[in-house]
Motif scaffolding. Structure first.
Motif, mmCIF file in Angstrom:
data_model
loop_
_atom_site.group_PDB
_atom_site.id
_atom_site.type_symbol
_atom_site.label_atom_id
_atom_site.label_comp_id
_atom_site.label_asym_id
_atom_site.label_seq_id
_atom_site.Cartn_x
_atom_site.Cartn_y
_atom_site.Cartn_z
ATOM 1 N N ARG A 82 0.859 -1.188 0.000
ATOM 2 C CA ARG A 82 0.000 0.000 0.000
ATOM 3 C C ARG A 82 0.887 1.226 0.000
ATOM 4 O O ARG A 82 1.777 1.365 0.830
ATOM 5 N N THR A 130 -4.152 10.459 -1.693
ATOM 6 C CA THR A 130 -4.634 9.170 -2.189
ATOM 7 C C THR A 130 -3.912 8.013 -1.508
ATOM 8 O O THR A 130 -2.820 8.167 -0.986
ATOM 9 N N ARG A 189 -3.072 3.909 -2.582
ATOM 10 C CA ARG A 189 -3.140 2.903 -3.637
ATOM 11 C C ARG A 189 -2.658 1.577 -3.075
ATOM 12 O O ARG A 189 -1.571 1.495 -2.519
#
Length: 184
Positions: A98, A104, A106
């Motif tokens: 991760r 953000t 991802r």
């Protein structure tokens, strides 16, 4: 008589990178410590938030509760930004890798990863547009050969600037997690 349980220098029986038997590998963990640039900028942000909170208390004590509410909100946003800055980085678990950035997050499962490797390339200096020559840990996803690999870690980001050995240890740890969990 030294009190070894009070110091961080005590000798351990296990290697530092080996997970202990009671560690849950399903939990997300950062395979490295946050760097001094990241911690320092978050500390400065929290210091700024403390001054803003003090100003909000003074404003609340002298009158305008609506103005104090706005200033408390600004301090809350500064505190949340500092906490998010500390949370940024690469996290691994048995599920995948991760990458947490400021806005953000991802996550890529280990089965979707073709390779994780360290390469020499131009990297961004502290996340700014300026690039310098350095190393980057690249993640290449399966089935996307035309897509350029995205760097997970670089030698010049806020965690590893002027800490090459820490970058090498972190890159080796992420590569080891990838090698272990891509096999299945």
């Amino acid at each position: 008589m030294p009190l070894s349980f009070l110091t961080a220098d005590r000798a351990f029986d296990t290697a530092g990178d080996v997970a202990l038997p009671y560690d849950d590998r399903d939990l997300w963990r950062r395979p490295y410590r946050p760097g001094p640039w990241r911690v320092g900028s978050a500390a400065l942000m929290l210091l700024l938030a403390s001054f803003v909170l003090f100003a909000a208390v003074v404003i609340a004590a002298t009158g305008g509760p609506s103005s104090a509410g706005v200033i408390f909100g600004i301090a809350g946003v500064a505190i949340l930004c500092a906490l998010r800055m500390l949370r940024m980085g690469v996290w691994v678990s048995a599920h995948g890798v991760r990458q947490v950035s400021f806005f953000t997050t991802r996550t890529v499962a280990w089965q979707q990863i073709a390779s994780v490797r360290t390469v020499q390339q131009p990297v961004r200096w502290l996340g700014l547009p300026r690039t310098v020559q350095g190393q980057a840990l690249l993640l290449v996803r399966q089935g996307r050969s035309a897509e350029p690999a995205s760097p997970l870690l670089t030698t010049h980001n806020s965690d590893f600037l002027a800490r090459d050995s820490a970058f090498n240890r972190a890159a080796d740890a992420v590569e080891a997690w990838a090698a272990e969990y891509r096999r299945g």
